[in-house]
Design an enzyme around this catalytic site. Structure first.
Site, short mmCIF file in Angstrom:
data_model
loop_
_atom_site.label_atom_id
_atom_site.label_comp_id
_atom_site.label_asym_id
_atom_site.label_seq_id
_atom_site.Cartn_x
_atom_site.Cartn_y
_atom_site.Cartn_z
N PRO A 223 0.85 -1.19 0.00
CA PRO A 223 0.00 0.00 0.00
C PRO A 223 0.89 1.25 0.00
CG PRO A 223 -0.72 -1.56 1.67
CD PRO A 223 0.57 -2.08 1.12
N CYS A 224 0.51 2.18 -0.87
CA CYS A 224 1.36 3.35 -1.03
C CYS A 224 0.92 4.44 -0.06
CB CYS A 224 1.24 3.84 -2.46
SG CYS A 224 2.21 5.28 -2.77
N GLN A 225 1.78 4.78 0.87
CA GLN A 225 1.45 5.84 1.84
C GLN A 225 2.20 7.11 1.49
OE1 GLN A 225 2.97 3.50 5.12
NE2 GLN A 225 0.91 2.87 5.68
#
Ligand code: SAM
Length: 333
Positions: free
Chosen positions: A86-88
């Site tokens: 997941p890209c934060q």
């Protein structure tokens, strides 16, 4: 636990596996998925139920080490690593992605590639990862894997080019250890529309496992039903009268702009009151925000309809609460 002999197949490790959409694709392509790792118990329940030959591990990828995974899978080796951290957002120092909080999930993926040195890996993510920071993020990701010996190619793929009834775009990074390759995937000529995907499913709810009410109406529906004896996860959302009245004014493929002026702002997001277009692949489905409605019925798609749009076959059954099921489906690759 006994682990299946898999000498003729390549062993896959799926990181951030969710309910297992990506794993399913690899299984269908002939790979053996050894293990799926995720921190979300609901998704792992669904994963286990639908991937009976795979192991699952509930663990936090920001701290999990290669040694711990190796211990879990015993003597098995890992040939391919797949997954979408997941890209934060990313934080960089100069031109490098550094070891800090925002990068810890991405770094978890890199750590596993470094430890197992698989023959290849596939890392998927949001398309704008390629343009973030004017391309510095993309270059830095490629460099991280190149320094481990991988030749890396990137591409943005649109699901509807490959037979999925949805214009979902994802960026993929494909790496080959010491290898060169030409990254071309043949696309389909006929784009599958939402009505080809959904027109055999009824307006109302069905009991779990109910018989199909009508014959399949398209090649896509035949394919989706192929291994399934009935319909699961087709429980409709009961909207209030006001919602039903407003959405009934929006035509097939329309949106809030088709509403009278005074109703256009009843929901404050630009994607509000959108109806799928029956003659096109679907827009990207979300994780259950209830803004995208069925092209014909005055309700949002059921979990099963959403799964059809994501090209999950009908025998792939989603577990846990309905809210959780929508999230599992919408998260999948
Ligand atoms: C986009 S979804 C994965 C979808 C999956 N590839 C599929 O096709 O079904 C991302 C997953 O990352 C998981 N995740 C988020 N943070 C995590 C962490 N710290 N450790 C392990 N998994 C994590 C989420 O629970 C979620 O299931």
């Amino acid at each position: 636990m006994a682990i299946k002999e898999t000498q003729t197949q390549l062993n896959v490790l799926d990181l951030f596996c969710g309910c297992g959409g990506l794993s399913l694709g690899f299984e269908k392509a002939g790979y053996h998925v050894l293990l799926g790792i995720d921190v979300w118990k609901d998704a792992l329940q669904t994963y286990k139920f639908n991937h009976k030959d795979c192991l699952t591990l509930c663990a936090d990828m920001s701290t999990l080490t290669g040694e711990e995974v190796q211990k879990y899978i015993g003597m098995n080796k890992v040939d391919v690593i797949i997954g979408g951290p997941p890209c934060q957002g990313f934080s960089i120092a100069g031109k490098r992605i550094v070891d800090d909080e925002r990068n810890k999930l991405y770094k978890g993926f890199v750590r596993m590639v470094e430890y197992f040195k698989p023959k290849s890996f596939v890392m998927e993510n949001v398309p704008n990862i390629l343009s973030m920071g004017d391309g510095i993020i993309k270059a830095s990701i490629i460099e991280d894997f190149q320094s481990l010996g991988y030749n890396v190619q990137t591409k943005v793929l649109t699901a509807s080019d490959y037979g999925v009834p949805q214009n979902r775009r994802r960026a993929v990074f494909v790496g080959m250890l010491n290898g060169t390759f030409d990254f071309e995937i043949p696309s389909v000529e006929h784009k599958v529309t939402t009505s080809e995907a959904l027109s055999d499913l009824p307006e109302g709810s069905l009991e779990e496992g109910a018989a199909y009410p009508i014959e399949a109406r398209s090649e896509y529906q035949k394919l989706e039903r192929r291994n399934s004896s009935g319909v699961y996860n087709h429980e409709i959302t009961m909207h209030n009268e006001q919602t039903k009245r407003i959405i009934s004014m929006v035509p097939d493929g329309g949106n809030y702009k088709d509403l009278p002026k005074e109703l256009q702002e009843t929901r404050k997001v630009h994607i509000a009151w959108t109806r799928l277009n029956s003659q096109r692949p679907s827009i990207t489905i979300d994780t259950g925000h209830r803004h995208h409605f069925h092209y014909k019925w005055n309700r949002v798609p059921t979990v099963r309809e959403s799964a059809r749009i994501q090209s999950f076959p009908d025998d792939f059954i989603f577990l846990c609460s309905k809210t959780s099921q929508y999230k599992q489906v919408g998260n999948a690759v």
